[in-house]
Design an enzyme around this catalytic site. Structure first.
Site, PDB file in Angstrom:
ATOM      1  N   ASP A 180       0.582  -1.096  -0.229  1.00  0.00           N
ATOM      2  CA  ASP A 180      -0.407  -0.164  -0.211  1.00  0.00           C
ATOM      3  C   ASP A 180       1.239   1.009   0.260  1.00  0.00           C
ATOM      4  O   ASP A 180       2.076   1.208   0.229  1.00  0.00           O
ATOM      5  CB  ASP A 180      -0.949  -0.203   1.460  1.00  0.00           C
ATOM      6  N   SER A 181       0.206   2.668  -0.234  1.00  0.00           N
ATOM      7  CA  SER A 181       0.953   3.617   0.000  1.00  0.00           C
ATOM      8  C   SER A 181       1.552   3.996   1.566  1.00  0.00           C
ATOM      9  O   SER A 181       1.719   4.592   1.109  1.00  0.00           O
ATOM     10  CB  SER A 181      -0.003   4.481  -0.920  1.00  0.00           C
ATOM     11  N   CYS A 222      -4.363  -1.390  -2.373  1.00  0.00           N
ATOM     12  CA  CYS A 222      -4.169  -0.015  -2.216  1.00  0.00           C
ATOM     13  C   CYS A 222      -4.926   0.285  -3.487  1.00  0.00           C
ATOM     14  O   CYS A 222      -4.927  -0.267  -4.637  1.00  0.00           O
ATOM     15  CB  CYS A 222      -3.253   0.432  -2.222  1.00  0.00           C
ATOM     16  N   GLU A 239      -2.134   8.313   8.316  1.00  0.00           N
ATOM     17  CA  GLU A 239      -0.650   7.906   8.296  1.00  0.00           C
ATOM     18  C   GLU A 239       0.251   8.720   9.832  1.00  0.00           C
ATOM     19  O   GLU A 239       0.915   8.172   9.875  1.00  0.00           O
ATOM     20  CB  GLU A 239      -0.439   8.902   6.685  1.00  0.00           C
ATOM     21  N   CYS A 275     -10.577   3.115  -0.223  1.00  0.00           N
ATOM     22  CA  CYS A 275      -9.377   3.537   0.392  1.00  0.00           C
ATOM     23  C   CYS A 275      -9.037   3.051   1.306  1.00  0.00           C
ATOM     24  O   CYS A 275      -9.858   2.778   2.341  1.00  0.00           O
ATOM     25  CB  CYS A 275      -9.152   5.193   0.712  1.00  0.00           C
ATOM     26  N   HIS A 310      -7.188   3.033   3.901  1.00  0.00           N
ATOM     27  CA  HIS A 310      -6.746   3.971   4.624  1.00  0.00           C
ATOM     28  C   HIS A 310      -8.531   3.939   5.608  1.00  0.00           C
ATOM     29  O   HIS A 310      -8.050   3.542   7.524  1.00  0.00           O
ATOM     30  CB  HIS A 310      -6.345   5.432   4.133  1.00  0.00           C
TER      31      HIS A 310
HETATM   32  N1  DGL Z   1      -4.478   3.216   0.588  1.00  0.00           N
HETATM   33  C1  DGL Z   1      -4.531   4.016  -0.542  1.00  0.00           C
HETATM   34  C2  DGL Z   1      -5.890   3.694  -1.252  1.00  0.00           C
HETATM   35  O1  DGL Z   1      -6.529   2.426  -1.065  1.00  0.00           O
HETATM   36  C3  DGL Z   1      -4.485   5.906  -0.411  1.00  0.00           C
HETATM   37  C4  DGL Z   1      -3.648   5.930  -1.288  1.00  0.00           C
HETATM   38  C5  DGL Z   1      -3.237   7.360  -1.104  1.00  0.00           C
HETATM   39  O2  DGL Z   1      -1.903   7.425  -0.511  1.00  0.00           O
HETATM   40  O3  DGL Z   1      -3.314   8.160  -1.355  1.00  0.00           O
HETATM   41  O4  DGL Z   1      -6.707   4.869  -1.668  1.00  0.00           O
END
Ligand code: DGL
Length: 263
Positions: free
Chosen positions: A12-13, A75, A155, A187, A189
């Site tokens: 993931d990011s 992600c 984050e 998302c 997150h």
């Molecule tokens: N968890 C990522 C997603 O599902 C977040 C992406 C981001 O870093 O903006 O889209």
């Protein structure tokens, strides 16, 4: 090493994909997992296409060096931008599972009203999502809700309290008089702010189902492991989870394990 005993890679990011990893550990507890979060580069959801693609490919290389047997792109943003190219490059090497906003289970709700889909600006702009939305928009009115700035709070480990509540109140204010059937967390997150979102919606007198795509994604992972015959055979073992992060600070690693254990 027998393929079946190798770990499954998650990417993931940042720390968001841990919401999907958590489901994987619950459904497939005997597997080993390697997680890579690219927090130094988060958020991805406001970056351009080429950059997201490059970062995703770099992350996959990192995980391949850890001898993974399968990849989960946990992600939504990276999935919508890069999954087709990843599949072109790695099909035949390992199964690749992506995540997409859980619109299908949301439209199956009998309740009336709009379906609100919270996601990053990039996810909501991509063709992949817009095609999905077209497929289901005859059944319900689907309303996009881009949420720039929310990933950054999560984050930092901020998943409840005033800042998150204020953010969500402002987002939902335009819908105060509308009937809402469901909110989709598009998302990875966002499941970490689900309790705060429920609180905000309750205060607005809205009884709304909140859905995310993690169970569907893990079920797809399980099907792929069986199809490729690489599922771990020892049902008595307890797998382990190793978390790596491009930020590489104690804080981000601590936060990652804390989120993995959270309810
Ligand atoms: N968890 C990522 C997603 O599902 C977040 C992406 C981001 O870093 O903006 O889209």
């Amino acid at each position: 090493m027998d393929m079946r005993n190798r770990p499954i890679g998650f990417f993931d990011s940042g720390v968001g994909g841990i919401s999907v990893l958590k489901q994987a550990v619950a459904i497939l507890p005997n597997e080993d997992y390697v997680y890579f979060g690219d927090s130094i580069k988060a958020p991805y959801g406001v970056k351009n296409h080429d950059e997201i693609k490059k970062l995703t490919f770099d992350a996959v290389k990192f995980l391949l060096n850890k001898d993974i047997k399968a990849l989960v792109v946990a992600c939504n943003t990276a999935t919508s931008v890069a999954i087709e190219d990843l599949r072109k490059k790695y099909t035949g090497i390992m199964p690749i599972v992506g995540i997409e906003p859980a619109l299908k289970p949301a439209v199956e709700f009998k309740s009336q009203g709009k379906i609100i889909i919270m996601a990053t600006p990039v996810t909501l702009l991509e063709d992949k999502f817009n095609n999905l939305m077209k497929k289901y928009s005859n059944k319900h009115k689907i309303q996009k809700m881009p949420c720039p700035g929310l990933v950054e709070l999560i984050e930092e480990g901020i998943t409840c309290g005033e800042r998150v509540e204020e953010y969500l109140k402002e987002k939902f204010l335009p819908f105060k008089d509308d009937e809402i059937a469901a909110v989709v967390l598009g998302c990875t997150h966002y499941p970490f702010i689900k309790n705060t979102l429920s609180k905000v919606l309750n205060e607005m007198d809205k009884k709304v189902s909140i859905i995310d795509g993690s169970i569907g994604t893990v079920n797809q992972l399980k099907r792929q492991l069986l199809k490729y015959d690489i599922k771990c055979l020892d049902n008595n073992r307890v797998g382990n989870v190793k978390i790596f992060n491009s930020l590489n600070t104690d804080n981000i690693i601590k936060l990652s394990y804390k989120l993995l254990k959270s309810q």
